[in-house]
Every structure is written in C-alpha cells, then in structure tokens.
Design an enzyme around this catalytic site. Structure first.
Site, PDB file in Angstrom:
ATOM      1  N   SER A  80      78.724   0.407-107.700  1.00  0.00           N
ATOM      2  CA  SER A  80      80.032   0.369-107.023  1.00  0.00           C
ATOM      3  C   SER A  80      79.974   0.861-105.587  1.00  0.00           C
ATOM      4  CB  SER A  80      81.031   1.256-107.761  1.00  0.00           C
ATOM      5  OG  SER A  80      81.352   0.718-108.996  1.00  0.00           O
ATOM      6  N   ASP A 429      83.412  -2.904-116.296  1.00  0.00           N
ATOM      7  CA  ASP A 429      82.411  -1.891-115.994  1.00  0.00           C
ATOM      8  C   ASP A 429      82.554  -0.646-116.858  1.00  0.00           C
ATOM      9  OD1 ASP A 429      80.269  -0.877-114.186  1.00  0.00           O
ATOM     10  OD2 ASP A 429      81.783   0.677-113.914  1.00  0.00           O
ATOM     11  N   HIS A 500      74.497  -1.240-115.304  1.00  0.00           N
ATOM     12  CA  HIS A 500      74.758  -2.438-114.503  1.00  0.00           C
ATOM     13  C   HIS A 500      73.574  -3.397-114.658  1.00  0.00           C
ATOM     14  CE1 HIS A 500      77.214   0.385-111.682  1.00  0.00           C
ATOM     15  NE2 HIS A 500      77.795   0.202-112.842  1.00  0.00           N
TER      16      HIS A 500
HETATM   17  O1  LIG Z   1      79.902   5.332-113.302  1.00  0.00           O
HETATM   18  C1  LIG Z   1      79.153   5.388-112.319  1.00  0.00           C
HETATM   19  O2  LIG Z   1      79.013   6.378-111.627  1.00  0.00           O
HETATM   20  C2  LIG Z   1      78.345   4.161-111.951  1.00  0.00           C
HETATM   21  C3  LIG Z   1      77.159   4.093-112.841  1.00  0.00           C
HETATM   22  O3  LIG Z   1      76.329   5.190-112.638  1.00  0.00           O
HETATM   23  O4  LIG Z   1      79.131   2.996-112.077  1.00  0.00           O
HETATM   24  P1  LIG Z   1      79.866   2.348-110.800  1.00  0.00           P
HETATM   25  O5  LIG Z   1      78.815   2.137-109.770  1.00  0.00           O
HETATM   26  O6  LIG Z   1      80.418   1.057-111.313  1.00  0.00           O
HETATM   27  O7  LIG Z   1      80.924   3.279-110.359  1.00  0.00           O
HETATM   28 MN   LIG Z   2      81.343  -0.906-110.041  1.00  0.00          MN
HETATM   29 MN   LIG Z   3      79.606   1.113-113.343  1.00  0.00          MN
END
Ligand SMILES: O=C(O)[C@@H](CO)OP(=O)(O)O
Ligand SMILES: [Mn+2]
Ligand SMILES: [Mn+2]
Length: 557
Positions: A80, A429, A500
C-alpha cells in the site's frame, strides 16, 4: 491559495474541466487466472466484471510491484505504501527498502547523524532494536536487521536487545519460527564474541506495536509494556521456545501472537528500555511506526499510561512522517516525494474529497500525498475517516465498512461540491491477509457493491470514474510453485497465502462524462501505478507536469 506559476498546470488541449471524477482504489485487488484460490473470480463482482469484457480501450492491466513502484527488485511484491505513493505522486521514487539497502551496502548508514546520535549510548548503555522480523520486504527485512546489528557491534555496541514482532502477513504463517532461529543464531555468535546480545521481547505484529492510523492504541500499549516496562502476560527464557509455545494458544498465529518477554534465571526481564539507552526501530515503512514513534518521542502523550517515559536516544530507520518530522532522528533519509498530484490539483483549484475507513484512511491521504499528513488547502479538500472495527480479525466482519465508504463517496459526488472523490475500499486486502478464503470471497463481493454505488452516483452527475488497485492480494490465496501449481509443504499440505502478490492490477475508466475518443494507449511498454496520476490530471482537464510518468490515455478523433 494563489497559484504561483510553478504550480500552474497547462490546460489539456482536448479534455474539458469540471467533470466529477470518482477515483476508486480497491486495496489488494490483482488480476490472476481463475481458480478456486482466486477470491475475486469466485465472488459475485458484477460491477467490476462489467468493465472488463470486450473493452480493451477502457480496461487494462498495470504493474503494481517491483521496480515499477520503486522497490529493489522484481521479486518484491507491491504494497500500500509504495502503491499509493506511486498513484499519488505520478513518478517512481526509490522507496525505503531500496534506500536502506543502499545505505547499508555503502556503510553510509553508520556515518550519518542518526547513527552517531544513538551510538553515543553504546559505551554505557543498551542498544534496542525494535521491528518486524521477516524477509517480507514490506515494512522491514531481516537481512537489513542483521547488517544493522553487525555494524552496531563493530562500532562499539556492547549490549544489544532485539524486540521482535512476528509477521505471517507478508510471509507465510508459521515462518516466524525460522526467522527467530536465524536471528538467535546470529546473537549466539555475537555473544561468543563478547557482545551481550539477546532477544528481549516479542509479539505478533497485528496485536503488538504495529497498529496504524490510531485504530487501536491498546496494540501499541502491549508493545510498550513488553519493550519498555519488561512486562507481558507470557515469560520465557528463550524466544524460539516462546514463539513455538504461543503459536499453540487458541486463535494465535504469527500475526496475532500474544506479547512475551524474555527473562533471566531469576525471572527478571532481560531487556526493558531504560534511561540512557538507545532505541532504533528498524522498519522502513511509515504507517505502522508512527504511533509507536509518538509514544517513544513525545513528552506530552495521553494515549495510554506509559508508566515510565525513559530518556532515550531514539532513531527510526527512516523518518516516518515528514510533516510531523517524526521521529526527529533517523538513520536513512526517506524518499523525498514532492509535487504530488494532490498538491498540484489543489493549486489549480480542483476540490477533493478523500475517504476510507481507519485502517486504510492514511492510504488515500497520507501515502497518496507523499507521506504527508494534513491538507494542502483546507478550503478545497475534505478527508473523511470512517472508524474501522477494532479488536477483531477482519474475516469476522469481511464486509468491513465498504458500504459506508460507498455511501460517503456517493453523497460527496451528489453534493456537487467536489471535482475529485477518492476512496480506498479495503476489503480484498484486509480480509485476504487473514487467509480465510470464504471470508475473502464475501469481502470482494462487498467491495464490488461499494463500487456499484459509486458508479451509480457518477452516472447521475454525468461524471467519470477511474477504478484501479494498489497491488494484488485476494486474487491469489495460495503459495505456488514455479509452474504455477499450488505448492505443498513438507507434510503435503497447501500453504495459504496471506500476503500481497506480484500480480498486475486492473485499471478501468468510464462514465457518461468521459469524452468520446478517450482510450488507453497501446504504446506504453510497461505502464504501472505511477502512470495513473497524469491520467487523472488529464481527465480533470490538465496536462501533467513533464517529469510525470506518461498518461495512460489518448484522445482519438
Ligand atoms: O497491513 C499491512 O501493513 C500491509 C502488509 O504488511 O498491507 P498494505 O500494504 O496493504 O497496507
Ligand atoms: Mn494495500
Ligand atoms: Mn495489505
């Protein structure tokens, strides 16, 4: 806000201004072959499906991982932070993971102000290293921690304590044991060489320390108690044993491991953080370090009772919030993500509404705006956060707040007050990370319903939609071998993928306001997330700055 000439964007020669644009980011929504582990395929997603079939001019795939988003290699999955940075900034910046790799490889990390500052504690006190222990490469990397420990010991650190957070979210669940064993072996070698080095505490990343966007301060408190006060419900003499034992607790897994401290023979915690100690947080990614950084750095702090507030020399691997300058000391300078599309559009009079629920709120604001909190122009922007459920794992409520986000976006679109209505819809996600396939299917359906709600509103105001994603997740929920078949573990079991993926993500444009003749170009070799900002600027009626990655669209007569 007066528009200085540096900020003025040229008018697009063909595309009009004044259309309402809905900009939808589906978090963790990649494109993959259909099978039983593709939750997006297996969910009813009529809104998203309707965009895809037979519409090559308005639906395409873009890269969301690796070098396309500033990560060190093509083996790095998207995430993200880098995804929303690229979407918002329109250019590819070398990201934290890469900058830290470079600083460690050249040794510059040890020559900088940040390291010098913490190293002043080495002679008399303890160096504590706190962070996520895995090789996931999203928030941190084990090899970087190893180099940091080695480099610190070589430069005089005599007493080292590592406070670990187990992962299971960027890597397979259960892999924590191997990472702890690797770290432990390094520390044994250090001890043999006269450095008093030990793991001091630990806990699962989602339950201890790594909360974000102030969703649940209890998470940070649990970490504080273990790391600073040396207090936790579970006490062990050895971290490998701790992780192995606690994984057997009901409901426990790497992500949600309960907090523990390591104690000596007399039952005393081996590494509470005390006055005079040095603390380095070795995560490079920002969002999940900001709350912890506030607790470590702010004199005035009322989020929980810290009991003790030790006077420490604290540095982050990076500075995590450029606006708050937090933490004030850091080992590696963060990417300087400047001149984001949000800032340009604000200077050019475009009004923006951004919304998500708490767990992704900063994604469409803070990350979108180049790791900067706050508005560019209060008069033109409104950011709305819908409180997330807290204290549960998201497979329990897989619909999350998708419909509430859809409603807020719909109302913002229909209000006529905003040129851009930007949302992040988190379900694919957040539920994908739980590894619960059934719940993830429900999650994808809910996300699609929110998309439909936004499309309907865009239809009414004769606007335009742009729908895309920040990286993959829900489209592939199983670890695969090189040939693409599900890979079995030693016991012959499937390994559910909570992380991911390396998959591309879809992007689609449409709506009654989309000018005739607008279509995706076919001449870009490897378009990625960074090409979206220029595209959106065009749809707002502007030409993007010349150093932005090229637009994805062209206008044919
Ligand atoms: O949950 C988070 O911190 C990440 C995975 O480590 O997910 P995202 O990048 O989608 O926020
Ligand atoms: Mn994300
Ligand atoms: Mn994530």
């Amino acid at each position: 806000m007066a528009t200085s000439s540096a900020w003025k964007l040229d008018d697009h020669p063909k595309l009009p201004k004044g259309k309402t644009i809905a900009l939808i980011v589906l978090d963790g929504w990649g494109e993959s072959a259909p099978d039983q582990y593709n939750c997006i395929h297996n969910a009813p997603t009529p809104a998203m499906d309707s965009l895809k079939h037979g519409a090559p001019d308005t639906w395409t795939l873009i890269k969301a991982h690796g070098t396309a988003v500033g990560l060190p290699s093509e083996d790095d999955m998207g995430n993200s932070e880098v995804g929303h940075n690229a979407l918002g900034a329109g250019r590819i910046f070398a990201q934290g993971a890469k900058l830290c790799d470079q600083a460690l490889a050249s040794g510059k990390i040890f020559q900088g102000e940040g390291f010098k500052y913490v190293s002043e504690s080495f002679e008399t006190n303890t160096l504590h290293l706190v962070g996520l222990l895995s090789d996931g490469g999203v928030h941190s990397r084990l090899d970087q921690l190893q180099l940091l420990i080695k480099g610190s010991a070589e430069r005089g650190a005599k007493r080292i304590r590592v406070h670990i957070l187990t992962d299971g979210r960027d890597v397979l669940d259960g892999s924590s044991v191997g990472f702890v064993e690797t770290l432990e072996a390094d520390l044994v070698t250090l001890r043999e060489n006269g450095v008093d080095a030990q793991i001091a505490s630990g806990g699962g990343r989602m339950y201890v320390t790594l909360d974000r966007y102030e969703n649940d301060w209890e998470v940070v408190k649990r970490g504080w108690d273990a790391q600073v006060l040396g207090e936790a419900p579970h006490k062990f003499k050895n971290a490998v044993e701790a992780v192995k034992t606690l994984r057997k607790e009901p409901g426990a897994n790497d992500q949600y491991l309960p907090p523990f401290v390591i104690v000596d023979d007399s039952g005393k915690a081996v590494g509470p953080i005390v006055d005079g100690d040095a603390v380095v947080t070795f995560n490079f990614r920002a969002d999940r370090m900001v709350m912890h950084a506030k607790a470590l750095e702010y004199e005035d702090f009322d989020k929980f009772d810290r009991v003790r507030f030790p006077k420490i020399r604290y540095a982050g691997m990076l500075q995590y919030d450029g606006e708050l300058k937090l933490p004030s000391r850091y080992l590696v300078s963060p990417p300087e993500i400047d001149r984001t599309s949000g800032e340009y559009l604000a200077h050019n009079g475009v009004s923006t509404f951004a919304c998500s629920e708490t767990v992704k709120f900063g994604h469409v604001t803070f990350f979108w705006n180049g790791n900067r909190s706050g508005y560019f122009n209060e008069k033109l922007e409104e950011y709305v956060e819908i409180p997330s459920d807290s204290g549960i794992s998201f497979n329990v409520q897989p619909k999350m707040k998708a419909l509430e986000i859809g409603e807020k976006a719909r109302d913002a679109i229909l209000s006529g007050k905003f040129d851009q209505v930007r949302v992040n819809i988190p379900n694919g996600d957040m539920v994908g990370h739980t590894g619960d396939i059934e719940a993830t299917v429900v999650a994808c359906e809910a996300a699609d319903l929110a998309v439909k709600m936004i499309f309907d509103a865009i239809e009414q105001v004769k606007g335009i939609y742009v729908v895309t994603a920040d990286h993959g997740n829900a489209e592939d929920m199983v670890k695969r071998d090189k040939s693409g078949k599900p890979a079995l573990d030693k016991e012959g079991k499937l390994q559910i993928l909570t992380s991911h993926t390396l998959k591309p993500v879809p992007i689609a444009i449409g709506g009654p306001g989309l000018s005739k003749g607008v279509r995706f170009r076919k001449d870009l070799e490897t378009p990625g997330l960074a090409n979206v900002a220029a595209t959106v600027m065009n749809l707002h009626g502007f030409v993007a700055p010349s150093d932005y990655e090229p637009t994805l669209i062209e206008v044919v007569e």
